[in-house]
Write an enzyme that holds these catalytic residues in place. Sequence first.
Site, PDB file in Angstrom:
ATOM      1  N   ASP A  83      90.155 -46.185  -3.372  1.00  0.00           N
ATOM      2  CA  ASP A  83      88.824 -45.582  -3.536  1.00  0.00           C
ATOM      3  C   ASP A  83      88.938 -44.068  -3.313  1.00  0.00           C
ATOM      4  OD1 ASP A  83      86.052 -45.587  -3.809  1.00  0.00           O
ATOM      5  OD2 ASP A  83      85.687 -45.986  -1.683  1.00  0.00           O
ATOM      6  N   SER A 228      76.315 -47.459  -3.765  1.00  0.00           N
ATOM      7  CA  SER A 228      75.387 -48.490  -4.239  1.00  0.00           C
ATOM      8  C   SER A 228      74.964 -49.484  -3.174  1.00  0.00           C
ATOM      9  CB  SER A 228      75.996 -49.218  -5.433  1.00  0.00           C
ATOM     10  OG  SER A 228      76.060 -48.328  -6.515  1.00  0.00           O
ATOM     11  N   SER A 229      75.081 -49.106  -1.920  1.00  0.00           N
ATOM     12  CA  SER A 229      74.526 -49.989  -0.887  1.00  0.00           C
ATOM     13  C   SER A 229      73.012 -49.979  -0.983  1.00  0.00           C
ATOM     14  CB  SER A 229      74.963 -49.520   0.504  1.00  0.00           C
ATOM     15  OG  SER A 229      76.251 -50.031   0.787  1.00  0.00           O
ATOM     16  N   ASP A 271      79.899 -50.301   0.598  1.00  0.00           N
ATOM     17  CA  ASP A 271      80.573 -50.228   1.890  1.00  0.00           C
ATOM     18  C   ASP A 271      79.540 -50.243   3.014  1.00  0.00           C
ATOM     19  OD1 ASP A 271      82.244 -49.798   4.025  1.00  0.00           O
ATOM     20  OD2 ASP A 271      82.958 -47.842   3.387  1.00  0.00           O
ATOM     21  N   THR A 272      78.563 -49.342   2.921  1.00  0.00           N
ATOM     22  CA  THR A 272      77.597 -49.160   4.006  1.00  0.00           C
ATOM     23  C   THR A 272      76.883 -50.460   4.395  1.00  0.00           C
ATOM     24  OG1 THR A 272      77.279 -46.846   3.441  1.00  0.00           O
ATOM     25  CG2 THR A 272      75.474 -47.921   4.615  1.00  0.00           C
TER      26      THR A 272
HETATM   27  P1  13P Z   1      77.890 -46.914   0.023  1.00  0.00           P
HETATM   28  O1  13P Z   1      78.030 -45.902   1.103  1.00  0.00           O
HETATM   29  O2  13P Z   1      76.544 -46.845  -0.630  1.00  0.00           O
HETATM   30  O3  13P Z   1      78.217 -48.280   0.463  1.00  0.00           O
HETATM   31  O4  13P Z   1      78.932 -46.516  -1.135  1.00  0.00           O
HETATM   32  C1  13P Z   1      80.288 -46.829  -1.011  1.00  0.00           C
HETATM   33  C2  13P Z   1      81.109 -46.170  -2.064  1.00  0.00           C
HETATM   34  O5  13P Z   1      80.639 -45.618  -3.030  1.00  0.00           O
HETATM   35  C3  13P Z   1      82.564 -46.233  -1.863  1.00  0.00           C
HETATM   36  O6  13P Z   1      83.262 -45.513  -2.848  1.00  0.00           O
HETATM   37  O1  G3H Z   2      83.679 -43.653  -0.331  1.00  0.00           O
HETATM   38  C1  G3H Z   2      83.116 -44.007   0.670  1.00  0.00           C
HETATM   39  C2  G3H Z   2      83.423 -45.267   1.371  1.00  0.00           C
HETATM   40  O2  G3H Z   2      82.279 -45.697   2.040  1.00  0.00           O
HETATM   41  C3  G3H Z   2      84.606 -45.129   2.284  1.00  0.00           C
HETATM   42  O3  G3H Z   2      84.273 -44.394   3.406  1.00  0.00           O
HETATM   43  O4  G3H Z   2      85.990 -42.608   3.752  1.00  0.00           O
HETATM   44  O5  G3H Z   2      84.665 -43.492   5.647  1.00  0.00           O
HETATM   45  O6  G3H Z   2      86.435 -44.894   4.580  1.00  0.00           O
HETATM   46  P1  G3H Z   2      85.409 -43.819   4.400  1.00  0.00           P
HETATM   47 ZN    ZN Z   3      82.354 -43.754  -3.576  1.00  0.00          ZN
END
Ligand code: 13P
Ligand code: G3H
Ligand code: ZN
Length: 340
Positions: A83, A228-229, A271-272
Site C-alpha cells: 500500500d 474508504s472507511s 483500514d480505519t
Molecule cells: P481509511 O483510513 O479510510 O481506512 O483508508 C485506508 C487506505 O486508503 C489505505 O491505503
Molecule cells: O494508507 C493508509 C493506511 O491506513 C495505512 O496506514 O501508514 O499508518 O500503516 P499506516
Molecule cells: Zn490509501
Amino acid sequence: MPLVPLRVLLDHAAENDYGVAALNVNNMEQIQAIMMAAQETDSPVIIQASRGARQYSNDAYLRHLMLAAVELNPTIPIVMHLDHGASPDACFSAIDQGFTSVMMDGSLSEDGKTPSDYDYNVKVTREVVDAAHAQGISVEGEIGALGGIEDGHGAGLSEAEAQEHLTDPDQAEQFVKDTGLDALAVAIGTSHGAYKFTKKPTGEVLRMNLIEEIHRRLPNTHIVMHGSSSVPQELQDIINQYGGAIRQTYGVPVEEIQRGIKNGVRKINVDTDNRLAITGAIRKVFQETPEAFDPRKYLGPAREAMKEVCKARMVAFGQAGNAGKIKVKTAKEMVDFYKA
Ligand code: 13P
Ligand code: G3H
Ligand code: ZN
C-alpha cells in the site's frame, strides 16, 4: 494455491460487477481476522501492508504470516499488496519479499507527503510497471492527491485543499496510457484516517460523479478508492463509551461505495474501520475486566470485532461467494499475459 496477483482478482471482479476490500494489516490477529471473514463468506481477499506496517512488523514476519494464511486457506485466492509504495525501490523490495502486487504512489514525492508533478508520477509508475509486469506482478498507481495526514499518508491537505487536488479525468486518461498500470487510484474527496468529513458527505465533497466520468472514459480500467472507511457511528460510540475520545466524524457511506462499484471501482481500501473495531473491543475488555492481563483476553475479542467489520464489507462490496469461482493465475502465468 500460491499468492495471487491483484490483476487476476480485479479482472474477475470487473467481469462480475463486484468490488474487493483491500484491508491493511500489521500483525497476526489482523491477518487471521481477514481470513476468518473470507472463509465464512467465501471471499477472495486483498491484504495490504503500508510502509509503516513493513517497518512495524518486518517483512519476514509479514511474509511468513501470509504464507500461513495461504497454507490454512487453500480455497481462498489471496493477494499480498504493497500500500502506498513511496518509490520504485520500495516497490522492488516488496516484490523481492513475495508481494504479488504493489502500489507505486507517485502522486506524492518520495517523502510520502508533498504532491508531485505529472511527469514525475509517470516516470516512477512506468518504471515500476515495466519491472513488475516482467515478473507478472500487478501495479496500482494514483493520480490526484488525497487529503488527511494523520497516518503519515496523503498530502496533509485540509478538506478544502483536498478539493483542489482531485483527479482530473483528462489527466487520468492520459496517465493510464502513459503508464500501462493495472489499477488506478483516484482522488475524489476522501482522506485517510477517521476524520474525513464533518457531516454526512454530500456530492459536493464526496465527488462520486468524478468516478462516473473516469469510468465513462476508461471503461476497462480498474478504479481504486482510498480512504474508504465508513467510520460507523456504532464503532465511534463503543470507543467513547469505554473511555476513548473520538470526535464526532463521518466517513464514506457504504452505499456511496456501492455506487462506485457500479461505475468501475474494483478495489476499496479500508483500514480505519478495522482499527476502530479493534480499539473499541480492547477498551471494553480493559474497562469491564480491569484485572485481566492475558493478551489473548483482549486480542481475541479485538480479532473477532475486526472479523465482523471485514465480513460486513465483503458482503456489501459483493466479493462474498466469489472465492471459489475465480480461475487463479500465478505471477508466472501473468508474465505471458503482459507479453501478449
Ligand atoms: P481509511 O483510513 O479510510 O481506512 O483508508 C485506508 C487506505 O486508503 C489505505 O491505503
Ligand atoms: O494508507 C493508509 C493506511 O491506513 C495505512 O496506514 O501508514 O499508518 O500503516 P499506516
Ligand atoms: Zn490509501
